[in-house]
Design a protein around this motif. Structure first.
Motif, PDB file in Angstrom:
ATOM      1  N   LEU A 214       0.833  -1.197   0.000  1.00 36.23           N
ATOM      2  CA  LEU A 214       0.000   0.000   0.000  1.00 36.23           C
ATOM      3  C   LEU A 214       0.876   1.259   0.000  1.00 36.23           C
ATOM      4  O   LEU A 214       0.589   2.231  -0.714  1.00 36.23           O
TER       5      LEU A 214
ATOM      6  N   SER B 263      -8.062   4.076  -6.188  1.00 40.68           N
ATOM      7  CA  SER B 263      -7.633   2.804  -5.599  1.00 40.68           C
ATOM      8  C   SER B 263      -7.175   2.989  -4.153  1.00 40.68           C
ATOM      9  O   SER B 263      -7.493   2.185  -3.276  1.00 40.68           O
TER      10      SER B 263
ATOM     11  N   SER C 173      -8.729   1.602  -0.506  1.00 37.53           N
ATOM     12  CA  SER C 173      -7.871   0.658   0.202  1.00 37.53           C
ATOM     13  C   SER C 173      -7.466   1.121   1.592  1.00 37.53           C
ATOM     14  O   SER C 173      -7.301   0.303   2.504  1.00 37.53           O
TER      15      SER C 173
ATOM     16  N   PRO D 182      -3.573  -4.157  -2.295  1.00 37.30           N
ATOM     17  CA  PRO D 182      -4.644  -4.352  -1.317  1.00 37.30           C
ATOM     18  C   PRO D 182      -5.869  -4.979  -1.941  1.00 37.30           C
ATOM     19  O   PRO D 182      -6.210  -4.721  -3.091  1.00 37.30           O
TER      20      PRO D 182
ATOM     21  N   LYS E 217      -8.947  -4.442  -1.556  1.00 35.81           N
ATOM     22  CA  LYS E 217     -10.025  -3.563  -1.935  1.00 35.81           C
ATOM     23  C   LYS E 217      -9.672  -2.646  -3.082  1.00 35.81           C
ATOM     24  O   LYS E 217     -10.430  -1.766  -3.451  1.00 35.81           O
ATOM     25  N   GLN E 218      -8.490  -2.846  -3.683  1.00 37.69           N
ATOM     26  CA  GLN E 218      -8.040  -1.854  -4.655  1.00 37.69           C
ATOM     27  C   GLN E 218      -8.864  -1.868  -5.942  1.00 37.69           C
ATOM     28  O   GLN E 218      -9.021  -0.850  -6.583  1.00 37.69           O
TER      29      GLN E 218
END
Length: 408
Positions: free
Chosen positions: A219, A330, A334, A399, A401-402
């Motif tokens: 990240l 993104s 994240s 990540p 959730k990106q």
């Protein structure tokens, strides 16, 4: 459609506040450069003013994120605008009272740099609170559009106002813009993120932010990749004047149109980035744009015609702004909302440091060789971004959730 996010009054009010404050900052920044050159005729003075702006922002970025994560983001933006307006009124009063003094412009640069660093951390964090994950890409696209339109308008109006009513009036208008922006910010109604660990000390909160990124190296690297287009844009501003005069034999008109071409590309990115990410994958689009940017910058380095310069500048604006939209989206999807301010301030601090080092070093390189080499440096920066992003993506270390779902 990207404009769908404006249906909600909370983001609509933020969007208008962002346009107004950004327009004021752009107008006064451009005017300050002209004013200082008119009064001193010294490029060194202008360079020092730019350095003070960057240094002030860098120093504030060290603690701005911690401040943002410990207090209400909307209130921070609102009061930061009020304080900046008051500072500009004091500087304007000094000009009216004692006439021109270069120190007043240096004070203006410091206020600008500190305000920008705090604004970046707080505004990104607030946008993350105002929008759902699906809306983030449209919100960031609109913010990029407003930035480019604001710079177009600020550049044109600043020149007219400076010529007919003076720089002091521009400062007054900038102060008024901050106050108007605060009015719209005050109208934002939303459920603010509860402040976590409010009892912890400022220093402990700062350490927690560093620890958060240290535990998530992928990240952190993604955030560093996100600032590469920003640093490249700064290098572009340093390289362009010399490139226009020597490599393509242009004049001030060619320089102005080249800069405008960059703005056109940036404006187009607000409309094209989200649809392209929808047709391709989020990761694939970012890699493609990085690749196009590298090829374009290397081609410009060996170019000698004005027309191709204009086309190349449009592509630079399009690619740099598109990357900012997509990677920022993104990151927002994240990074935990509780740590967004601190994470952003770390990346902004690195960005400002790189800008300071790059501007100094690049000036020496251009003087010894040619402005075209500056575009090679820009291409090298984007190539580093391409490789870093590809490695992160190929190793599946980005990540979870990106990948952001993009609505039609």
């Amino acid at each position: 459609m990207i404009f769908s996010v404006l249906r909600a009054s909370r983001f609509r009010n933020y969007f208008i506040a962002d346009i107004v404050s950004g327009f004021g900052v752009g107008m006064s920044t451009i005017g300050a450069n002209w004013y200082l050159m008119d009064q001193t005729g010294s490029i060194t003075s202008v360079g020092l003013m730019l350095s003070l702006n960057v240094i002030a922002g860098f120093l504030v970025s060290a603690f701005a994120g911690t401040f943002v994560d410990k207090w209400n983001r909307k209130s921070i933006l609102l009061w930061a605008n009020v304080v900046r307006a008051a500072a500009l009124l004091l500087i304007t009063g000094a000009f009216f009272g004692t006439g021109f003094h270069v120190e007043y412009l240096y004070a203006f640069a410091a206020v600008n740099g500190m305000g920008w660093a705090l604004y970046m951390s707080a505004s990104r964090s607030l946008v993350q609170e105002l929008l759902t994950e699906k809306e983030l890409i449209h919100g960031n696209s609109l913010i990029e559009i407003s930035l480019q339109v604001g710079m177009f308008m600020a550049g044109g109006l600043s020149g007219v106002l400076y010529k007919y009513i003076g720089f002091e009036a521009i400062l007054l208008l900038n102060a008024a813009a901050f106050l108007i922006s605060s009015l719209f910010l005050s109208r934002i109604s939303y459920s603010a993120l509860p402040v976590e660990h409010d009892e912890t000390s400022f220093f402990d909160s700062f350490k927690a932010g560093i620890h958060y990124l240290a535990e998530r190296p992928s990240l952190f690297i993604l955030g560093v990749v996100s600032i590469i287009p920003l640093v490249t844009t700064m290098v572009f501003n340093v390289v362009l004047p010399g490139y226009v005069s020597t490599s393509v034999g242009g004049d001030s008109i060619v320089f102005g149109l080249s800069d405008m071409s960059y703005g056109i590309g940036g404006l187009l990115s607000g409309f094209l980035a989200a649809p392209l990410a929808r047709k391709l994958s989020q990761h694939g689009t970012i890699l493609l744009i990085f690749l196009v940017s590298v090829v374009n910058l290397v081609a410009i380095a060996f170019n000698s015609t004005v027309l191709l310069l204009y086309i190349g500048c449009v592509i630079i604006g399009l690619t740099n702004s598109s990357l900012r939209i997509l990677i920022t989206t993104s990151l927002m999807a994240s990074v935990s909302k509780s740590y967004m301010g601190r994470a952003t301030s770390v990346w902004m601090g690195i960005s400002l440091l790189l800008q300071t080092v790059s501007a100094t070093g690049l000036g020496v390189v251009i003087d010894r060789f040619s402005p075209g080499l500056g575009f090679i440096v820009m291409g090298g920066l984007m190539l580093v971004g391409l490789i870093a992003y590809y490695v992160l993506n190929s190793k599946s270390k980005l990540p979870q959730k990106q990948t952001v779902e993009v609505e039609a």
